[in-house]
Design a protein around this motif. Structure first.
Motif, PDB file in Angstrom:
ATOM      1  N   HIS A  65      25.205  33.350 -24.743  1.00 53.39           N
ATOM      2  CA  HIS A  65      24.818  32.066 -24.152  1.00 53.39           C
ATOM      3  C   HIS A  65      23.439  32.140 -23.497  1.00 53.39           C
ATOM      4  O   HIS A  65      23.079  33.160 -22.910  1.00 53.39           O
ATOM      5  CB  HIS A  65      25.855  31.652 -23.100  1.00 53.39           C
ATOM      6  N   PHE A  66      22.729  31.033 -23.551  1.00 54.12           N
ATOM      7  CA  PHE A  66      21.391  30.973 -22.943  1.00 54.12           C
ATOM      8  C   PHE A  66      21.491  31.125 -21.424  1.00 54.12           C
ATOM      9  O   PHE A  66      20.902  32.019 -20.836  1.00 54.12           O
ATOM     10  CB  PHE A  66      20.727  29.646 -23.313  1.00 54.12           C
ATOM     11  N   SER A  67      22.262  30.233 -20.779  1.00 50.23           N
ATOM     12  CA  SER A  67      22.474  30.399 -19.331  1.00 50.23           C
ATOM     13  C   SER A  67      23.630  29.535 -18.849  1.00 50.23           C
ATOM     14  O   SER A  67      23.732  28.352 -19.192  1.00 50.23           O
ATOM     15  CB  SER A  67      21.222  30.037 -18.530  1.00 50.23           C
ATOM     16  N   SER A  68      24.460  30.135 -18.008  1.00 49.64           N
ATOM     17  CA  SER A  68      25.605  29.417 -17.431  1.00 49.64           C
ATOM     18  C   SER A  68      25.218  28.687 -16.147  1.00 49.64           C
ATOM     19  O   SER A  68      26.077  28.131 -15.475  1.00 49.64           O
ATOM     20  CB  SER A  68      26.738  30.405 -17.147  1.00 49.64           C
ATOM     21  N   GLY A  69      23.932  28.739 -15.783  1.00 45.90           N
ATOM     22  CA  GLY A  69      23.481  27.984 -14.610  1.00 45.90           C
ATOM     23  C   GLY A  69      23.375  28.849 -13.368  1.00 45.90           C
ATOM     24  O   GLY A  69      23.273  30.076 -13.447  1.00 45.90           O
ATOM     25  N   HIS A  70      23.419  28.212 -12.227  1.00 48.75           N
ATOM     26  CA  HIS A  70      23.265  28.939 -10.967  1.00 48.75           C
ATOM     27  C   HIS A  70      24.487  29.797 -10.685  1.00 48.75           C
ATOM     28  O   HIS A  70      25.614  29.402 -11.002  1.00 48.75           O
ATOM     29  CB  HIS A  70      23.016  27.945  -9.819  1.00 48.75           C
ATOM     30  N   ASP A  71      24.251  30.938 -10.086  1.00 47.21           N
ATOM     31  CA  ASP A  71      25.324  31.879  -9.803  1.00 47.21           C
ATOM     32  C   ASP A  71      26.007  31.494  -8.491  1.00 47.21           C
ATOM     33  O   ASP A  71      25.548  31.852  -7.411  1.00 47.21           O
ATOM     34  CB  ASP A  71      24.735  33.298  -9.710  1.00 47.21           C
TER      35      ASP A  71
END
Ligand code: ZN
Length: 290
Positions: A65-71
């Protein structure tokens, strides 16, 4: 290839003449973005921006995945701000309440995405798999987006009581009507949807994503560096002349209002009733109102 690995979460590569490739390299969390991740990414962008030999910058991601967003699992994020040399002109990081919350988001969310949008060199995002919420804030600032056929794009923040991510670019990406639909419903756009709406430039098979992004970068890198810079400034400036910057500021302040609301009710940034129970448990959130 000249691969540098001094970052914990980011790779900086020069895969072809005049091309820098910045790779999100935290695949075990689907490239979730914590404070360190974002400062490293900003550093890598600045490094490519300041290197006169680099003409085009590719932003890619390792993993499914590119990015799941903020951690959201990051602990002590306000205290962490003191570990970094802030790059914007905000202040209030050590203050209490909404003041520090707004300062942090103005620096590492809206501020970074705006900085990356305004890098005076063409940038190309290569996106595969899921691109969720904060993930949009990494690919939207890029000039060109190439999506793998398995890519999807979603901002589910309305489901958590917040009206869109901090870099509120939806309207400039897909138009007002579709922006409302994607926010109101929290539905994802497929790569094909995003291409049809003009949000992505190309959709390619997953296996060809890296090659397609590099091929585009190499073609653009043959053009005049100065002409590319002037062209980018002209197009970005036209969006800003239409009121983009002011609209972004307005949306950001409304976003802060939402955070303050939920912090007051639940001591959490968002409406926790919108989160899956397992996530609430992992984050230690209790549902009783404060
Ligand atoms: Zn926020």
């Amino acid at each position: 290839m000249d691969a540098k690995t001094e970052y914990a979460y980011i790779l900086y590569e020069t895969p072809a003449a005049h091309v820098a490739r910045i790779v999100l390299n935290r695949p075990e969390t689907a490239n979730a973005q914590d404070t360190q991740f974002l400062y490293e990414l900003n550093d890598a962008f600045e490094r490519a921006a300041h290197d006169d030999d680099i003409r085009v910058i590719v932003l890619a991601a390792n993993g499914k995945h590119f990015s799941s967003g903020h951690d959201l699992a990051e602990k002590d994020w306000y205290a962490h701000m003191a570990d970094y040399d802030t790059v914007g002109t905000m202040c209030g990081f050590t203050c209490a309440g909404a003041e520090r919350q707004m300062a942090r988001e103005e620096e590492i969310y809206l501020g970074f995405s705006e900085r990356w949008r305004n890098i005076p060199k063409p940038t190309i995002a290569a996106v595969q798999g899921k691109c969720i919420a904060g993930g949009l804030m990494l690919c939207w600032p890029c000039d060109i987006i190439i999506a793998a056929d398995d890519a999807s794009f979603v901002d589910p923040t309305v489901s958590f009581g917040v009206g869109g991510v901090e870099f509120f670019h939806h309207l400039w990406e897909v138009g007002a009507r579709k922006a409302k639909e994607m926010l109101f419903t929290s539905d994802a756009l497929s790569a094909e949807d995003a291409w049809r709406l003009g949000m992505v430039n190309q959709v390619v098979p997953r296996a060809e994503l890296e090659t397609a992004a590099l091929a585009m970068a190499e073609r653009i890198a043959q053009k005049s560096r100065f002409a590319l810079k002037l062209t980018k400034k002209a197009i970005n400036g036209a969006q800003d002349a239409q009121g983009r910057e002011l609209a972004m500021q307005n949306a950001f302040h409304l976003h802060q209002l939402a955070h303050t609301h939920w912090l007051k009710l639940y001591d959490f940034l968002m409406d926790p009733t919108g989160l899956p129970e397992a996530t609430r448990k992992a984050l230690g959130i209790k549902l009783e109102e404060q």
